[in-house]
Scaffold this active site. Structure first.
Site, short mmCIF file in Angstrom:
data_model
loop_
_atom_site.label_atom_id
_atom_site.label_comp_id
_atom_site.label_asym_id
_atom_site.label_seq_id
_atom_site.Cartn_x
_atom_site.Cartn_y
_atom_site.Cartn_z
N CYS A 86 15.15 34.51 -6.60
CA CYS A 86 15.89 34.71 -5.34
C CYS A 86 17.94 35.35 -5.33
O CYS A 86 17.47 36.41 -6.58
CB CYS A 86 16.61 32.92 -4.50
SG CYS A 86 16.73 33.50 -2.91
N HIS A 203 10.94 30.71 -4.07
CA HIS A 203 11.41 29.84 -5.09
C HIS A 203 10.09 28.91 -4.83
O HIS A 203 9.37 28.33 -4.35
CB HIS A 203 11.88 28.76 -3.97
CG HIS A 203 13.63 29.41 -3.76
ND1 HIS A 203 14.74 29.41 -4.42
CD2 HIS A 203 14.14 29.84 -2.81
CE1 HIS A 203 15.94 29.52 -3.90
NE2 HIS A 203 15.47 30.14 -2.87
N GLU A 205 10.25 26.47 -7.70
CA GLU A 205 10.44 24.91 -7.90
C GLU A 205 10.90 24.73 -6.96
O GLU A 205 10.88 22.85 -6.88
CB GLU A 205 11.83 25.26 -9.14
CG GLU A 205 12.75 25.79 -7.93
CD GLU A 205 13.48 27.15 -7.51
OE1 GLU A 205 14.13 27.33 -6.42
OE2 GLU A 205 12.56 28.08 -7.82
#
Length: 232
Positions: A86, A203, A205
């Site tokens: 990002c 994302h 994660e």
């Protein structure tokens, strides 16, 4: 595999990455403040999401001048792995480590959603755990995630197979309907020519624990660990 997670003023996804690499995968991980200039000993440098320096001027425009980015550049030039997620992707383009730029979303609005992505390559350390053409789901959260590059650069990216992830429909169709921000060629993530630097707006994660609704992102980190073990 040793991870170094870069922290700028305004970063807010650094702890999320640490939760995955250290908490879920039990890999040595250290947080590296933006004033540091040494990444010696790390295998993977992670530039996380957030709003580095408040996104003043442009997203990532100030972060590129931080001392730590010189260390990131040296790490990449030595063949070390670097991933920007990002805001981290934006920093990598501003620093010239990846081509193109991230500009305002097509609808000029911040987009926070879960989107489908098609995996375009599986021959890199980042993506060994995926299948060619597999459709995965990852969260996005950005206002300036529209990937832009001039036609010549786009042609080079396609010719060199540097596009790693594309936005798509859940059935894998790549078109404007499956594109949440207007990115050219539906580009969601790309790498440099050597494949050791990866930038992506989604994302991974945030999709690494089933309790949060999905674990497709965890496989990216698992791919890295598996690649390191294969070398050993």
């Amino acid at each position: 595999m040793k991870f170094a997670v870069i922290v700028f003023p305004g970063s807010n996804c650094d702890r999320d990455v640490v939760t995955v690499t250290r908490g879920l995968l039990d890999q040595p991980t250290r947080l590296v403040w933006h004033t540091e200039d040494d990444l010696d000993g790390c295998d993977v440098a992670v530039i996380p999401g957030g709003f580095s320096y408040g996104d003043y001027l442009r997203c990532g425009a100030i972060a590129r001048f931080s001392p730590v980015m010189q260390a990131v550049r040296r790490h990449a030039e030595r063949g070390g792995l670097v991933i920007g997620i990002c805001n981290g992707f934006q920093v990598l383009t501003e620093a010239g480590l990846l081509p193109g730029a991230l500009v305002r979303n097509r609808d000029l609005q911040f987009v926070c959603d879960r989107v489908a992505l098609k995996v375009e390559r599986t021959d890199l350390p980042w993506v060994h755990s995926y299948r060619p053409g597999e459709v995965i789901t990852l969260p996005i959260a950005h206002g300036e995630g529209c990937y832009y590059a001039e036609e010549a650069t786009l042609a080079e990216l396609e010719e060199n197979r540097q596009v790693v992830f594309r936005y798509c429909r859940p059935d894998g169709t790549i078109d404007a309907v499956g594109n949440p921000n207007g990115s050219l060629h539906n580009i969601a993530g790309l790498c440099n020519r050597h494949g050791n630097v990866l930038g992506m707006m989604p994302h991974p994660e945030r999709a690494s624990d089933p309790i949060l609704g999905g674990s497709d992102g965890r496989r990216l980190f698992e791919s890295l660990v598996a690649s390191a073990l294969a070398v050993v």
